[in-house]
Design a protein around this motif. Structure first.
Motif, mmCIF file in Angstrom:
data_model
loop_
_atom_site.group_PDB
_atom_site.id
_atom_site.type_symbol
_atom_site.label_atom_id
_atom_site.label_comp_id
_atom_site.label_asym_id
_atom_site.label_seq_id
_atom_site.Cartn_x
_atom_site.Cartn_y
_atom_site.Cartn_z
ATOM 1 N N LEU A 181 11.784 12.752 76.425
ATOM 2 C CA LEU A 181 11.662 13.588 75.221
ATOM 3 C C LEU A 181 12.731 13.226 74.200
ATOM 4 O O LEU A 181 12.462 13.189 72.988
ATOM 5 C CB LEU A 181 11.777 15.071 75.601
ATOM 6 N N VAL A 182 13.938 12.941 74.689
ATOM 7 C CA VAL A 182 15.023 12.514 73.803
ATOM 8 C C VAL A 182 14.701 11.155 73.198
ATOM 9 O O VAL A 182 14.859 10.937 71.985
ATOM 10 C CB VAL A 182 16.365 12.465 74.571
ATOM 11 N N GLN A 183 14.252 10.221 74.030
ATOM 12 C CA GLN A 183 13.924 8.872 73.555
ATOM 13 C C GLN A 183 12.836 8.899 72.490
ATOM 14 O O GLN A 183 12.870 8.110 71.531
ATOM 15 C CB GLN A 183 13.475 8.000 74.729
ATOM 16 N N ASP A 184 11.879 9.813 72.637
ATOM 17 C CA ASP A 184 10.757 9.905 71.695
ATOM 18 C C ASP A 184 11.073 10.768 70.480
ATOM 19 O O ASP A 184 10.219 10.941 69.608
ATOM 20 C CB ASP A 184 9.522 10.469 72.408
ATOM 21 N N GLY A 185 12.276 11.330 70.430
ATOM 22 C CA GLY A 185 12.651 12.161 69.293
ATOM 23 C C GLY A 185 12.016 13.537 69.296
ATOM 24 O O GLY A 185 11.994 14.208 68.257
ATOM 25 N N LEU A 186 11.505 13.986 70.443
ATOM 26 C CA LEU A 186 10.845 15.295 70.520
ATOM 27 C C LEU A 186 11.842 16.423 70.764
ATOM 28 O O LEU A 186 11.531 17.596 70.543
ATOM 29 C CB LEU A 186 9.781 15.287 71.617
ATOM 30 N N VAL A 187 13.026 16.079 71.271
ATOM 31 C CA VAL A 187 14.130 17.039 71.343
ATOM 32 C C VAL A 187 15.372 16.332 70.800
ATOM 33 O O VAL A 187 15.506 15.114 70.916
ATOM 34 C CB VAL A 187 14.390 17.563 72.769
#
Length: 301
Positions: A135-141
């Motif tokens: 989620l961090v890698q994808d910019g979702l958080v």
């Protein structure tokens, strides 16, 4: 002398207990004890008198208490005065967390943060550690809280909390015999085990420590893999098997007498919990404020 030492001192004085102060400050009891020990050494004075029931201030402790409270109040006043400008630009902060930090560490942090910076809106997404990293890698958080790290040059992992790993067993005669001797390594191969799911930081770190201790994981009888820690605790209580979990996650069942808790080895085992954020999707202003807040809260762990 530093503010964290004075904060621990004041809290122990008011709670009359090292363990109660540790819970209130969201620290481990050894950390609180270390703060007090360092302060006593620096001042050359014994600050507490320990009795069988509680902890009382010594005459030197009484002398320090009033000034320590004033210093801590001054700190709060300074932070309030210089952070008012941040409240004007309050924003939404999207946080991802794995099970242990999400259920047992972050609620207190989020509560303290929201009271200190009431204009910010917090959104929490829960998943296992590997999913939080994705989620961090994808910019979702904007910020993740995990129980382990991965090799990824685009992510920054910063430890913020020391979490004790413990073996939990049913509270019965079979296991009570180990309260004095410790849980024997050879007994590992005689037990039925309940493990966390693949992708769990707790499982990854537990397996790593067991391997370091010389345990052959292939010889362990794993009877269940369960993602929900409450279900694991209830299953252990019902004598389905034993497990290794975060110490923070089992305090309630141990205090109620439903479970017993043991160190997995001759010495206590700790693993780090981490904040993680992406270099490619940098946290916004409010999220950076939250990172700074967590750093300061656990600066002396």
């Amino acid at each position: 002398m530093n503010l964290k030492q004075l904060e621990a001192f004041v809290c122990v004085a008011e709670e009359k207990s090292f363990s109660a102060a540790a819970k209130k400050l969201y620290l481990t009891q050894p950390t609180v004890s270390a703060h007090i020990s360092s302060l006593e050494k620096e001042l050359g004075a014994r600050l507490f008198v320990r009795t069988t029931k509680d902890v009382e201030l010594s005459p030197e402790g009484e002398q320090l208490y009033g000034n320590a409270r004033k210093i801590l109040q001054l700190e709060k006043n300074i932070l309030r005065d210089f952070t008012q400008k941040d409240l004007k630009t309050a924003n939404r902060i999207v946080v991802g967390a794995s099970t242990v930090p999400g259920q047992y560490i972050l609620p207190q942090i989020l509560s303290l943060f929201s009271r200190t910076y009431p204009g910010n809106q917090l959104e929490l997404k829960e998943a296992d550690s590997m999913e939080v990293v994705r989620l961090v890698q994808d910019g979702l958080v904007e910020i993740g809280f995990t129980g382990t790290t991965v090799t990824d040059p685009t992510c920054v992992f910063e430890p913020f909390y020391s979490d004790r790993l413990v073996i939990i067993t049913p509270n019965n005669d079979k296991y009570r015999q180990y309260e004095k001797t410790g849980f024997p390594l050879e007994q590992f191969y005689e037990e039925r085990w309940i493990f966390r799911e693949e992708g769990s930081g707790t499982r990854k770190e537990a397996e790593s420590h067991l391997k370091d201790m010389g345990v052959d994981l292939s010889r362990l009888e794993i009877v269940a893999t369960i993602s929900n820690q409450e279900t694991i605790k209830k299953s252990v209580e019902a004598a389905m098997g034993i497990s290794i979990l975060s110490g923070a996650a089992v305090d309630d069942y141990v205090e109620q007498g439903a479970l017993l808790r043991f160190s997995p080895g001759p010495q206590e085992i700790y693993r780090k919990l981490y904040m993680v954020w992406s270099k490619n999707h940098k946290p916004g202003k409010a999220a950076r404020l939250f990172i700074r807040f967590v750093r300061e809260l656990y600066a002396y762990l």
